[in-house]
Design an enzyme around this catalytic site. Structure first.
Site, PDB file in Angstrom:
ATOM      1  CG  ASP A  10      73.506  51.763  61.282  1.00 16.59           C
ATOM      2  OD1 ASP A  10      73.151  50.878  60.482  1.00 16.59           O
ATOM      3  OD2 ASP A  10      72.716  52.530  61.864  1.00 16.59           O
ATOM      4  CG  ASP A  12      68.892  52.429  56.706  1.00 11.87           C
ATOM      5  OD1 ASP A  12      69.162  51.293  56.285  1.00 11.87           O
ATOM      6  OD2 ASP A  12      68.728  53.401  55.949  1.00 11.87           O
ATOM      7  CB  THR A 125      70.186  49.568  53.976  1.00 12.58           C
ATOM      8  OG1 THR A 125      69.097  49.981  53.162  1.00 12.58           O
ATOM      9  CG2 THR A 125      71.466  50.261  53.518  1.00 12.58           C
TER      10      THR A 125
HETATM   11  C1  XBP Z   1      68.484  49.038  58.690  1.00  9.89           C
HETATM   12  C2  XBP Z   1      67.697  47.942  58.123  1.00  9.89           C
HETATM   13  C3  XBP Z   1      67.392  47.960  56.667  1.00  9.89           C
HETATM   14  C4  XBP Z   1      66.446  49.109  56.354  1.00  9.89           C
HETATM   15  C5  XBP Z   1      65.669  48.839  55.084  1.00  9.89           C
HETATM   16  O1  XBP Z   1      69.798  48.798  58.269  1.00  9.89           O
HETATM   17  O2  XBP Z   1      67.342  47.021  58.824  1.00  9.89           O
HETATM   18  O3  XBP Z   1      66.779  46.743  56.361  1.00  9.89           O
HETATM   19  O4  XBP Z   1      65.481  49.198  57.411  1.00  9.89           O
HETATM   20  O5  XBP Z   1      66.583  48.693  54.033  1.00  9.89           O
HETATM   21  P1  XBP Z   1      71.040  49.451  59.105  1.00  9.89           P
HETATM   22  P2  XBP Z   1      66.387  47.489  53.012  1.00  9.89           P
HETATM   23  O6  XBP Z   1      70.501  50.026  60.396  1.00  9.89           O
HETATM   24  O7  XBP Z   1      71.975  48.313  59.313  1.00  9.89           O
HETATM   25  O8  XBP Z   1      71.575  50.523  58.186  1.00  9.89           O
HETATM   26  O9  XBP Z   1      64.925  47.454  52.657  1.00  9.89           O
HETATM   27  O10 XBP Z   1      67.275  47.826  51.835  1.00  9.89           O
HETATM   28  O11 XBP Z   1      66.837  46.271  53.760  1.00  9.89           O
END
Ligand code: XBP
Length: 251
Positions: A10, A12, A125
């Site tokens: 993952d 973020d 993301t």
């Molecule tokens: C985390 C998310 C993403 C980010 C924001 O993704 O939910 O939406 O918070 O990025 P993960 P965007 O934990 O799967 O990496 O604004 O580009 O969506």
């Protein structure tokens, strides 16, 4: 015991602890630049993180948090344009070096790459966010370490749906039993497990109290020599460092 052939990360909260000081800041800079007068503080953002996907999160905010907002006729286009500005702000923030990788991430990625264990990204993301983080923190060539970078709208249903992990497995051409996931949230765990994948969790401030039943291991971070990880769920790690040997023992 199955052979570990790929690690799926993952982004973020896992590669970097970036939601509050990265994405939230980028959203607020986009709101300011577009004159909306909105501002998400940390408490509101913690609640908004219930929804994965920046565009979906904006829609959640508009529909559930605003009382007197006159939504434009084409709300989809409004959200799309606002999110594009947010992504520009986020990429600029990453390129400015405002984000760093979590402890142990560069070490484990480097060890896996050197050992021929395939690497993949499975994230909600935006793709540009992921590649900019890798190139800024590990160098441009690190993007080539990944067999698959599966991000954002490449799939219809975002986490906790399994779509992104099923897509990553398809692109890897590997069965789930030969792969292991590194995540940070209960929704990410649900997504990976629904795809049949074993998962370890590295918690952060927002997710420490979440339910990680079914994870193979829960730690506070991956650990570095001299900065041992704390095991919150699962068997102890004598070295205090989550490395390939530890991950192979979980397969
Ligand atoms: C985390 C998310 C993403 C980010 C924001 O993704 O939910 O939406 O918070 O990025 P993960 P965007 O934990 O799967 O990496 O604004 O580009 O969506």
């Amino acid at each position: 015991m199955s052979k570990l052939k790929a690690l799926i990360f993952d982004v973020d909260g896992t590669l970097t602890d970036n939601e509050q000081d990265g994405h939230r800041v980028a959203f607020n800079r986009a709101f300011e630049k577009t004159g909306l007068g909105w501002r998400w503080d940390e408490n509101i953002y913690d609640r908004l993180l219930e929804v994965f996907g920046g565009k979906e999160r904006l829609r959640f905010f508009i529909e559930d948090f605003l009382d007197d907002f006159q939504a434009p006729q084409d709300l989809d286009a409004f959200i799309r344009d606002l999110h594009a500005e947010k992504t520009r702000q986020y990429v600029a923030l990453v390129e400015a070096g405002e984000l760093t990788l979590r402890p142990g991430v560069a070490r484990l990625l480097t060890e896996a790459h050197a050992a021929g264990v395939q690497l993949a990204i499975a994230s909600t993301t935006t793709p540009k966010n992921a590649t900019t983080l890798l190139s800024t923190t590990l160098g441009e060539e690190s993007i080539g370490w990944f067999s698959v970078i599966a991000c954002g709208d490449i799939v219809e249903n975002k986490k906790p749906a399994p779509d992104i992990y099923l897509y990553a497995l398809e692109q890897l051409g590997l069965p789930a039993g030969n792969c292991l996931v590194v995540e940070d949230t209960e929704s990410g765990l649900a997504s990976a497990r629904a795809a049949g994948l074993k998962t370890i969790i590295t918690v952060n401030r927002t997710t420490r109290g979440q339910n990680f039943e079914g994870a193979e291991l829960v730690v506070d971070q991956l650990g570095e020599p001299g900065q041992p990880c704390e095991v919150l769920q699962g068997k102890g790690i004598e070295s205090g460092v989550v490395d390939l040997a530890v991950l192979r023992s979980l397969m």
